[in-house]
Scaffold this motif. Sequence first.
Motif, PDB file in Angstrom:
ATOM      1  N   MET A 112      10.069  10.545  -9.996  1.00 32.71           N
ATOM      2  CA  MET A 112      10.195   9.084 -10.012  1.00 32.71           C
ATOM      3  C   MET A 112      11.640   8.687  -9.720  1.00 32.71           C
ATOM      4  N   HIS A 113      12.594   9.442 -10.240  1.00 29.71           N
ATOM      5  CA  HIS A 113      14.009   9.155  -9.967  1.00 29.71           C
ATOM      6  C   HIS A 113      14.320   9.339  -8.478  1.00 29.71           C
ATOM      7  N   GLU A 114      13.766  10.368  -7.868  1.00 30.51           N
ATOM      8  CA  GLU A 114      13.979  10.592  -6.434  1.00 30.51           C
ATOM      9  C   GLU A 114      13.412   9.440  -5.612  1.00 30.51           C
TER      10      GLU A 114
ATOM     11  N   VAL B  64       0.835  -1.203   0.000  1.00 36.49           N
ATOM     12  CA  VAL B  64       0.000   0.000   0.000  1.00 36.49           C
ATOM     13  C   VAL B  64       0.868   1.251   0.000  1.00 36.49           C
ATOM     14  N   VAL B  65       1.875   1.279   0.840  1.00 38.02           N
ATOM     15  CA  VAL B  65       2.729   2.461   0.929  1.00 38.02           C
ATOM     16  C   VAL B  65       3.534   2.650  -0.355  1.00 38.02           C
ATOM     17  N   PHE B  66       3.975   1.550  -0.964  1.00 37.24           N
ATOM     18  CA  PHE B  66       4.665   1.658  -2.248  1.00 37.24           C
ATOM     19  C   PHE B  66       3.728   2.239  -3.301  1.00 37.24           C
ATOM     20  N   ASP B  67       2.491   1.756  -3.343  1.00 38.57           N
ATOM     21  CA  ASP B  67       1.511   2.299  -4.289  1.00 38.57           C
ATOM     22  C   ASP B  67       1.284   3.786  -4.039  1.00 38.57           C
ATOM     23  N   ARG B  68       1.232   4.172  -2.767  1.00 41.31           N
ATOM     24  CA  ARG B  68       1.051   5.584  -2.421  1.00 41.31           C
ATOM     25  C   ARG B  68       2.231   6.421  -2.914  1.00 41.31           C
ATOM     26  N   ALA B  69       3.433   5.931  -2.675  1.00 38.99           N
ATOM     27  CA  ALA B  69       4.627   6.658  -3.100  1.00 38.99           C
ATOM     28  C   ALA B  69       4.688   6.771  -4.619  1.00 38.99           C
ATOM     29  N   LYS B  70       4.382   5.669  -5.299  1.00 34.48           N
ATOM     30  CA  LYS B  70       4.404   5.682  -6.757  1.00 34.48           C
ATOM     31  C   LYS B  70       3.349   6.641  -7.309  1.00 34.48           C
TER      32      LYS B  70
END
Length: 86
Positions: free
Chosen positions: A59-61, A38-44
Amino acid sequence: MTAVTGMSPEAARRLHNLAEFWRPKMAAAESDADLVKVVFDRAKAAAKRAQRNGDATAMHELAKALDAWAGAMEEREARRQTRNAA
């Protein structure tokens, strides 16, 4: 702009709405692995929004932050294995 938050009421509302969207998804995670997803999806999603709004480096950051975290975990594991082998 509001003096307290340093952002417009509209921006504060968008931020609140994002929190309201992600909070229940995070709370519903049944394991740490689910929470990571979930957190990865949020960050993406945040990085994609930033890119759409003109931040070409978002996206690079995110990739650099994940790389640094993974590197730190790998080093920590290597040190733990070294201590356990001694």
